[in-house]
Design an enzyme around this catalytic site. Structure first.
Site, PDB file in Angstrom:
ATOM      1  N   ASN A  89      -9.292  77.271 -62.009  1.00  0.00           N
ATOM      2  CA  ASN A  89      -8.559  77.157 -63.465  1.00  0.00           C
ATOM      3  C   ASN A  89      -9.018  78.436 -64.007  1.00  0.00           C
ATOM      4  OD1 ASN A  89      -6.774  75.205 -63.254  1.00  0.00           O
ATOM      5  ND2 ASN A  89      -7.813  73.748 -64.154  1.00  0.00           N
ATOM      6  N   HIS A 131      -1.755  65.358 -71.713  1.00  0.00           N
ATOM      7  CA  HIS A 131      -2.956  65.276 -70.953  1.00  0.00           C
ATOM      8  C   HIS A 131      -3.579  64.018 -71.328  1.00  0.00           C
ATOM      9  CE1 HIS A 131      -7.071  66.369 -69.713  1.00  0.00           C
ATOM     10  NE2 HIS A 131      -6.611  66.797 -68.536  1.00  0.00           N
ATOM     11  N   GLU A 143       1.980  70.100 -75.323  1.00  0.00           N
ATOM     12  CA  GLU A 143       1.399  71.220 -74.871  1.00  0.00           C
ATOM     13  C   GLU A 143       2.424  72.067 -74.423  1.00  0.00           C
ATOM     14  OE1 GLU A 143      -0.751  70.001 -71.226  1.00  0.00           O
ATOM     15  OE2 GLU A 143      -0.625  67.874 -71.802  1.00  0.00           O
ATOM     16  N   SER A 161       0.005  71.156 -66.888  1.00  0.00           N
ATOM     17  CA  SER A 161      -1.026  71.795 -65.893  1.00  0.00           C
ATOM     18  C   SER A 161      -0.479  71.307 -64.354  1.00  0.00           C
ATOM     19  CB  SER A 161      -2.330  71.580 -66.018  1.00  0.00           C
ATOM     20  OG  SER A 161      -2.519  69.777 -65.993  1.00  0.00           O
ATOM     21  N   ASP A 219      -1.270  71.797 -77.574  1.00  0.00           N
ATOM     22  CA  ASP A 219      -2.218  72.124 -76.713  1.00  0.00           C
ATOM     23  C   ASP A 219      -2.008  73.441 -75.768  1.00  0.00           C
ATOM     24  OD1 ASP A 219      -3.596  72.066 -74.059  1.00  0.00           O
ATOM     25  OD2 ASP A 219      -4.245  70.024 -74.434  1.00  0.00           O
ATOM     26  N   HIS A 255      -3.943  75.614 -71.050  1.00  0.00           N
ATOM     27  CA  HIS A 255      -3.309  76.275 -70.005  1.00  0.00           C
ATOM     28  C   HIS A 255      -2.453  77.512 -69.946  1.00  0.00           C
ATOM     29  CE1 HIS A 255      -4.825  73.439 -66.574  1.00  0.00           C
ATOM     30  NE2 HIS A 255      -4.780  72.438 -67.818  1.00  0.00           N
ATOM     31  N   LYS A 278     -11.122  78.041 -69.111  1.00  0.00           N
ATOM     32  CA  LYS A 278      -9.989  78.349 -67.960  1.00  0.00           C
ATOM     33  C   LYS A 278      -9.699  79.738 -68.014  1.00  0.00           C
ATOM     34  CE  LYS A 278      -7.805  73.612 -67.679  1.00  0.00           C
ATOM     35  NZ  LYS A 278      -8.814  72.948 -68.158  1.00  0.00           N
ATOM     36  N   THR A 289     -22.721  65.432 -81.316  1.00  0.00           N
ATOM     37  CA  THR A 289     -22.541  66.232 -79.759  1.00  0.00           C
ATOM     38  C   THR A 289     -23.707  67.535 -80.072  1.00  0.00           C
ATOM     39  OG1 THR A 289     -20.494  65.366 -79.277  1.00  0.00           O
ATOM     40  CG2 THR A 289     -21.327  67.155 -77.960  1.00  0.00           C
ATOM     41  N   THR A 290     -24.490  67.730 -79.082  1.00  0.00           N
ATOM     42  CA  THR A 290     -24.935  69.063 -78.907  1.00  0.00           C
ATOM     43  C   THR A 290     -24.264  70.205 -78.971  1.00  0.00           C
ATOM     44  OG1 THR A 290     -26.909  67.803 -78.106  1.00  0.00           O
ATOM     45  CG2 THR A 290     -26.921  70.356 -77.710  1.00  0.00           C
TER      46      THR A 290
END
Length: 404
Positions: free
Chosen positions: A53, A141, A184, A188, A213, A216, A247, A276-277
């Site tokens: 990808n 997805h 999307e 994909s 989205d 892709h 991607k 989240t880090t």
């Protein structure tokens, strides 16, 4: 209780179905994409990767590598923690501005992956907007599906790329309920493209927000790589555009773009962002270099489209059926999980060609396939060799009977 025995029982069943996933051990070779070293039981062999990808090979572009190395020397390796605790690194803000500009939006927000950006944004929107209804394309997805499920909002699934069905379902929703149409641009696995303009027009008619989205498509379509929505001149009418850095841009990470208020809303309420880090500054710097390059250079996109067309034409001449679509994704349908794995093994062992079999649950049972993604760095000779290998195996393995 013997938990390992319980695990093994289900794994054995997965293997018997032909749906167990085997991962090839690959070592990407800088400057040699799409070549890679395959470490296996008998040693190391060179293979040509046909399912990456990293669609344009930007993960090994000199500008991207240089930007990452410079940032490591300047900032070190990690981000130090969440942006809430450790502060927002300057490289994060520069990248968010670059992404907002790419999609013609006021703001952008970074996440650690495209999966997380979808999950966090949709779950936050659905849970925080009272009485929200999310209308989800049937082909969306897993990350979108999980985000919608986690939101606990009312979900309505509309037939894949069917604008008439979407309108029928929108018309049935309460007029005063917040509505989000989630879909999307490029899907994909089948490689089909959404009728974005028609979807947006129907959503606007019913006062719905649009959530697109573009993972892709970013980097690959549009005059500056802004995706299908940029190519079709419709990006300004889409409420939220989500994308990935992992991607076509060749790095890692996900993002959303939209209004200042929208991005601040997600930043302030999304647990997938807050706890989240953050991405390492070097990753942000490399992604920014990739985006800036593809905004200015069209040569990679043009060569990419040329090689996709060349592969399709060669498959046609060889009589190997592949799914027709207007995108860069070339699925060769096998329709049997065992044969799909067998063909992938033959291609790797006998021809040095790596393609990962795509089986359930990534695709529905009975639609198993080999999914090829030509890049601008695949040579004409690479294409000829791939088609020769497929032609040989097609006859040897009687695949024609399986796809009939």
């Amino acid at each position: 209780m013997d938990f390992d025995a319980l695990f093994s029982e289900q794994l054995d069943a997965l293997k018997a179905e032909g749906n167990y996933r085997y991962f090839a051990e690959l070592e990407r070779q800088c400057g040699k994409f799409p070549r890679a070293a395959n470490h296996h039981a008998d040693g190391v062999r060179d293979v040509t990767v046909w399912c990456s990808n990293d669609y344009l090979g930007m993960g090994q572009h000199p500008k991207v590598i240089a930007a990452m190395c410079e940032a490591v020397e300047r900032c070190g390796t990690g981000a130090g923690g969440t942006r809430n605790i450790s502060g927002t690194n300057h490289d994060h803000l520069l990248l968010e501005r670059e992404l907002a500009d790419l999609h013609g939006k006021e703001a952008a927000l970074l996440f650690t992956s495209g999966y997380v950006s979808n999950w966090a944004a949709l779950s936050t929107l659905g849970s925080r907007l009272k009485d929200c209804i999310i209308l989800s394309d049937a082909g969306n997805h897993a990350s979108m599906i999980e985000g919608i499920r986690h939101s606990r909002a009312h979900k309505v699934i509309w037939k894949h790329n069917d604008v008439a069905d979407l309108e029928e379902k929108l018309a049935a929703c309460p007029a005063n309920a917040p509505k989000i149409v989630a879909f999307e641009s490029v899907y994909s696995m089948d490689g089909d493209v959404a009728p974005i303009r028609e979807i947006v027009e129907v959503a606007e008619k019913y006062g719905a927000m649009t959530y697109l989205d573009e993972v892709h498509a970013v980097g690959l379509y549009g005059p500056r790589g802004g995706g299908i929505s940029e190519r079709d001149g419709i990006a300004d009418r889409i409420t939220l555009i989500e994308g990935t850095l992992g991607k076509a841009f060749g790095v890692v990470g996900g993002y959303i773009t939209g209004s200042h208020a929208l991005c601040d809303f997600i930043r302030s309420f999304a647990s997938g962002f807050i706890f989240t880090t953050a991405l390492p500054p070097a990753v942000a710097a490399a992604a920014r270099a990739s985006i800036r390059h593809l905004k200015e250079s069209d040569s990679e996109r043009l060569r990419h489209q040329q090689q996709v067309a060349r592969l399709r034409a060669a498959l046609d001449r060889a009589g190997i059926p592949h799914m027709r679509n207007p995108s860069h994704i070339v699925p060769v349908m096998i329709k049997d999980p065992v044969k799909t794995r067998m063909l992938a093994n033959y291609l790797m062992d006998e021809w040095g060609i790596y393609v990962q079999p795509i089986n359930y649950p990534t695709v529905p049972k009975g639609t198993e396939r080999l999914r090829f993604t030509p890049s601008p760095l695949h040579s004409d000779e690479d294409i000829e060799r791939l088609v020769a290998a497929l032609s040989h195996l097609w006859k040897q393995c009687a695949v024609a009977h399986a796809v009939a």
